[in-house]
Design an enzyme around this catalytic site. Structure first.
Site, PDB file in Angstrom:
ATOM      1  N   SER A  38       0.789  -1.238   0.000  1.00 64.57           N
ATOM      2  CA  SER A  38       0.000   0.000   0.000  1.00 64.57           C
ATOM      3  C   SER A  38       0.816   1.280   0.000  1.00 64.57           C
ATOM      4  O   SER A  38       0.246   2.364  -0.067  1.00 64.57           O
ATOM      5  CB  SER A  38      -0.961   0.013   1.193  1.00 64.57           C
ATOM      6  OG  SER A  38      -2.093  -0.770   0.894  1.00 64.57           O
TER       7      SER A  38
ATOM      8  N   LYS B 157      -0.057   3.574  -2.713  1.00 68.03           N
ATOM      9  CA  LYS B 157      -1.139   4.563  -2.584  1.00 68.03           C
ATOM     10  C   LYS B 157      -0.593   5.996  -2.552  1.00 68.03           C
ATOM     11  O   LYS B 157      -1.356   6.939  -2.776  1.00 68.03           O
ATOM     12  CB  LYS B 157      -1.962   4.286  -1.316  1.00 68.03           C
ATOM     13  CG  LYS B 157      -2.855   3.038  -1.404  1.00 68.03           C
ATOM     14  CD  LYS B 157      -3.680   2.883  -0.134  1.00 68.03           C
ATOM     15  CE  LYS B 157      -4.723   1.767  -0.263  1.00 68.03           C
ATOM     16  NZ  LYS B 157      -4.146   0.430  -0.058  1.00 68.03           N
TER      17      LYS B 157
ATOM     18  N   SER C 224      -6.001   2.668   5.052  1.00 66.20           N
ATOM     19  CA  SER C 224      -5.462   2.038   3.852  1.00 66.20           C
ATOM     20  C   SER C 224      -6.569   1.319   3.087  1.00 66.20           C
ATOM     21  O   SER C 224      -6.376   0.234   2.541  1.00 66.20           O
ATOM     22  CB  SER C 224      -4.342   1.051   4.217  1.00 66.20           C
ATOM     23  OG  SER C 224      -3.463   0.869   3.141  1.00 66.20           O
TER      24      SER C 224
END
Length: 401
Positions: free
Chosen positions: A99, A102, A157
């Site tokens: 993640s 992101k 997340s």
């Protein structure tokens, strides 16, 4: 444990000369990605030392040794204002980012969507979430502000929040295409985007160098800074057409270096940014912190020690070392980015944000912007050459997050 086999301990004139070459005379090496495939890295990406395997550092006489126990497959610590890379291990090694990808999603999409806009979530928005994806808990048929969804992305997340924002941005396919273009524009040539949320996908890779670039680009955006530095927030169970909220629940940032955890204290001066985990990528982390007017970025990918909270402890050690090494090490390379990327100086302790509509963010980023680094090879050679000449004249020297 890191054997420090790549450690370069030369000092004096040799260190200055090598540092100059690192910035001004890069090569075009090949690096293996997370799937074992080798790819050529374009010349001038950070400098030749960053293309070497192992640990790269150029300490001066008074510099502290790098911290022991660094077990990550790849890591890097850099100065956010100058772009100088203070030390790194396998900076261009291509690994699954989880993640932390992101950060690129946010850098790409945050400027495109008004923070107060409302979006009614559809079943199609959530249809393609990967099994075991981390989620903030948005529901089909309910409406959320863009600011709500970004809190879901940065704090929890939430892959569901990423999907909803991608839908608002046109489509997931279009968003992934934009992320690829943004990575290229930033000079992040190690990154291949397959899923916008960082969910494991064949061929999806990034590097400590590229993730650091994404963090720097994010630090130039006050919304990115505000969301990534928020420790706790209230998340609505949907909004009415007028934006009002009846019920909400609390969410906490999964970045433990920001919020702390049992046996792990929050890091003083942490700005935030993003953590990640998948069974394939292991733990990954990109963090920024400010102390004494200096802002550093540390990126850690997949520690191997098995120690609890290893990714956070190794990032803490790198930040501590970086702050203590100001002016005591020569740069082993440079984060190179277009001159449009400026780093804003902002540090905020973890805080609670209410579930109301997004507030004005002008008070979150004092100073209005920072310096832009320009990595001109000619200038680097001139400055470093002058320093070297001067010295020579003076004498010898699977829950996914």
């Amino acid at each position: 444990m890191d054997t420090m086999s790549g450690l370069n301990t030369r000092t004096g004139a040799a260190a200055v000369a090598v540092a100059c070459l690192a910035v001004a005379c890069p090569a075009a090496p090949a690096h293996a990605d997370g799937e074992g495939q080798h790819h050529a890295v374009p010349a001038a990406v950070g400098g030749p030392l960053l293309s070497r395997s192992g640990v790269q550092v150029l300490p001066g006489k008074a510099a502290r040794e790098l911290p022991s126990g660094l077990s990550a497959l790849s890591w890097m610590v850099s100065d956010a204002r100058t772009g100088q890379v203070l030390a790194a291990k396998d900076a261009h090694r291509r690994l699954a980012p989880a993640s932390t990808l992101k950060t690129l999603f946010a850098v790409t999409v945050l400027p495109k969507l008004p923070q107060t806009a409302l979006h009614k979530v559809t079943r199609n928005d959530l249809a393609d979430l990967g099994a075991g994806s981390s989620q903030v808990g948005i529901q089909p048929g309910k409406s959320y502000a863009v600011s709500d969804l970004w809190r879901g992305v940065f704090l929890r997340s939430g892959n569901d929040a990423v999907s909803a924002l991608a839908s608002m941005n046109g489509s997931m396919t279009e968003t992934i295409s934009q992320m690829r273009a943004k990575a290229k524009a930033l000079g992040a040539y190690d990154t291949r985007v397959v899923s916008a949320d960082g969910y494991d996908a064949p061929g999806q890779v990034s590097s400590a160098y590229d993730l650091s670039l994404f963090a720097l680009a994010g630090l130039a955006n006050p919304d990115f800074v505000r969301y990534s530095s928020t420790g706790v927030a209230e998340f609505p169970e949907g909004r009415k057409a007028n934006g009002k909220v009846k019920r909400h629940f609390q969410i906490q940032n999964t970045n433990r270096l920001l919020t702390g955890a049992p046996g792990l204290d929050p890091y003083r001066g942490l700005i935030g940014v993003k953590n990640g985990y998948t069974s394939h990528a292991g733990n990954t982390l990109v963090v920024a912190a400010k102390r004494g007017g200096r802002t550093l970025v540390a990126t850690v990918m997949n520690p191997q020690s098995g120690v609890p909270n290893a990714v956070y402890e190794e990032a803490r050690s790198l930040l501590d070392w970086g702050f203590s090494s100001a002016g005591r090490v020569a740069a082993v390379g440079r984060l190179q980015s277009p001159p449009s990327v400026a780093v804003r100086d902002a540090v905020h302790p973890p805080r609670v944000e209410e579930a109301g509509m997004v507030n004005d963010v002008t008070d979150h980023v004092p100073g209005g912007g920072g310096a832009v680094w320009l990595a001109g090879a000619a200038g680097a050679v001139t400055l470093c050459g002058g320093a070297l000449l001067l010295r020579m004249r003076r004498g010898p020297f699977r829950r996914r997050m």
